[in-house]
Design a protein around this motif. Structure first.
Motif, mmCIF file in Angstrom:
data_model
loop_
_atom_site.group_PDB
_atom_site.id
_atom_site.type_symbol
_atom_site.label_atom_id
_atom_site.label_comp_id
_atom_site.label_asym_id
_atom_site.label_seq_id
_atom_site.Cartn_x
_atom_site.Cartn_y
_atom_site.Cartn_z
ATOM 1 N N GLU A 4 0.829 -1.197 0.000
ATOM 2 C CA GLU A 4 0.000 0.000 0.000
ATOM 3 C C GLU A 4 0.872 1.259 0.000
ATOM 4 O OE1 GLU A 4 -3.463 2.091 2.806
ATOM 5 O OE2 GLU A 4 -2.619 0.134 3.329
ATOM 6 N N VAL A 5 1.922 1.263 0.828
ATOM 7 C CA VAL A 5 2.838 2.404 0.887
ATOM 8 C C VAL A 5 3.578 2.552 -0.437
ATOM 9 C CG1 VAL A 5 4.884 3.338 2.027
ATOM 10 C CG2 VAL A 5 3.092 2.227 3.381
ATOM 11 N N ALA A 6 4.014 1.444 -1.002
ATOM 12 C CA ALA A 6 4.756 1.479 -2.271
ATOM 13 C C ALA A 6 3.924 2.094 -3.385
ATOM 14 C CB ALA A 6 5.197 0.068 -2.647
ATOM 15 N N LEU A 7 2.695 1.682 -3.492
ATOM 16 C CA LEU A 7 1.835 2.184 -4.569
ATOM 17 C C LEU A 7 1.497 3.657 -4.358
ATOM 18 C CD1 LEU A 7 -0.600 -0.850 -5.031
ATOM 19 C CD2 LEU A 7 1.381 -0.235 -6.436
ATOM 20 N N GLU A 8 1.327 4.076 -3.107
ATOM 21 C CA GLU A 8 1.016 5.477 -2.840
ATOM 22 C C GLU A 8 2.124 6.389 -3.339
ATOM 23 O OE1 GLU A 8 -0.003 8.567 0.822
ATOM 24 O OE2 GLU A 8 0.561 6.496 1.274
#
Length: 306
Positions: free
Chosen positions: A78-82
């Motif tokens: 989730e953090v990576a995609l954000e």
């Protein structure tokens, strides 16, 4: 004048980047926002910041992602995609190049350091101070300095200076000193990124050049362009000449009054004479005799006497 315009352009582009780190940020988009051609923008940005726009954006995204990993329990994907990484694998590869460990291992490692530090502080009443830096000033007992592992610009940590009092009394500085011999006859630029929170007085980077017997040969503390209030990460610089009789160079960050300031990504670079100095000029020489003893004279450029 042209150099100052270019600096303002770079600072403006960095503000734009900071506000859009979770959005698509191509070189074309950022240079268009700065009203420069991609080639010209790329060259100016790298000359001032020390890295290309794409490198800067990637490192800032990684720093913000690292802060999310530490301060939240969000999933790594989730953090990576954000932060605009196409997959967890791509994020992990980029993360390891900068932090030398996987995102998951980094989360566990830093949280263990923070938890251990909190226990030590409770037991011993101490704070982690940044190695190589000293706290001084007119009222250092009203301030403290330390290392922040969550609020960072790039990398694993940033330094901070914070007021422990809400009163506007005195100032403190987090500083270093070193011998000037390797820089004599050169022009030196001290650059760093700073972020502030509720600075009621003012803050800024500073640098001082001392000669024999403590003579002041050069000085700038950003008093004419102070950092105030709450600001996001932005670059600031001090440029001073190092005269032949220089003995010591001191530099750091100062805070006057309540608030907190973080500094990170500090650099000292030799620059040529195309980069103007920021030296705060010493007062003009004394006049040849007394002036305005009758108190009715006006300065030159104003309309005669009162």
């Amino acid at each position: 004048m042209i150099y100052n315009e270019h600096v303002r352009m770079v600072k403006g582009s960095i503000r734009f980047i900071e506000e859009n780190l979770t959005e698509e940020l191509s070189l074309e988009r950022v240079s268009r926002e700065a009203s420069f051609s991609m080639y010209h923008f790329h060259r100016l940005f790298q000359a001032y910041v020390g890295e290309t726009p794409s490198e800067y954006i990637r490192k800032r995204r990684l720093a913000c992602a690292a802060a999310e990993l530490i301060s939240t329990d969000r999933r790594i994907l989730e953090v990576a995609l954000e932060f605009q990484f196409e997959s967890q694998e791509a994020f992990t590869r980029a993360f390891k190049r900068v932090y030398h460990m996987t995102p998951g291992k980094y989360r566990k490692y830093v949280l263990s350091l923070l938890n251990r530090g909190e226990k030590e502080n409770r037991m011993e009443g101490i704070k982690q101070e940044p190695y190589g830096w000293m706290l001084t000033g007119s009222h250092p007992h009203l301030y403290s300095m330390g290392v922040d592992r969550i609020v960072t610009h790039q990398g694993r940590s940033a330094g901070y200076l914070v007021s422990e009092s809400h009163q506007m009394e005195g100032f403190a500085t987090m500083m270093q000193m070193f011998k000037a011999k390797n820089y004599v006859g050169k022009r030196l630029r001290f650059t760093g990124f700073a972020k502030s929170e509720r600075v009621d007085g003012w803050a800024g980077l500073w640098m001082r050049i001392d000669g024999k017997d403590g003579d002041l040969l050069g000085f700038d503390n950003m008093g004419n362009r102070p950092i105030t209030g709450t600001t996001s990460w932005s670059p600031y610089s001090i440029v001073l000449d190092i005269p032949k009789d220089s003995q010591e160079i001191a530099f750091g960050v100062l805070l006057y009054g309540a608030g907190k300031i973080w500094v990170d990504s500090l650099r000292l670079d030799e620059v040529d004479d195309k980069v103007p100095t920021t030296n705060i000029e010493s007062p003009d020489e004394l006049p040849d005799g007394p002036v305005n003893l009758s108190f009715d004279e006006a300065p030159e450029g104003e309309n005669g006497k009162i």
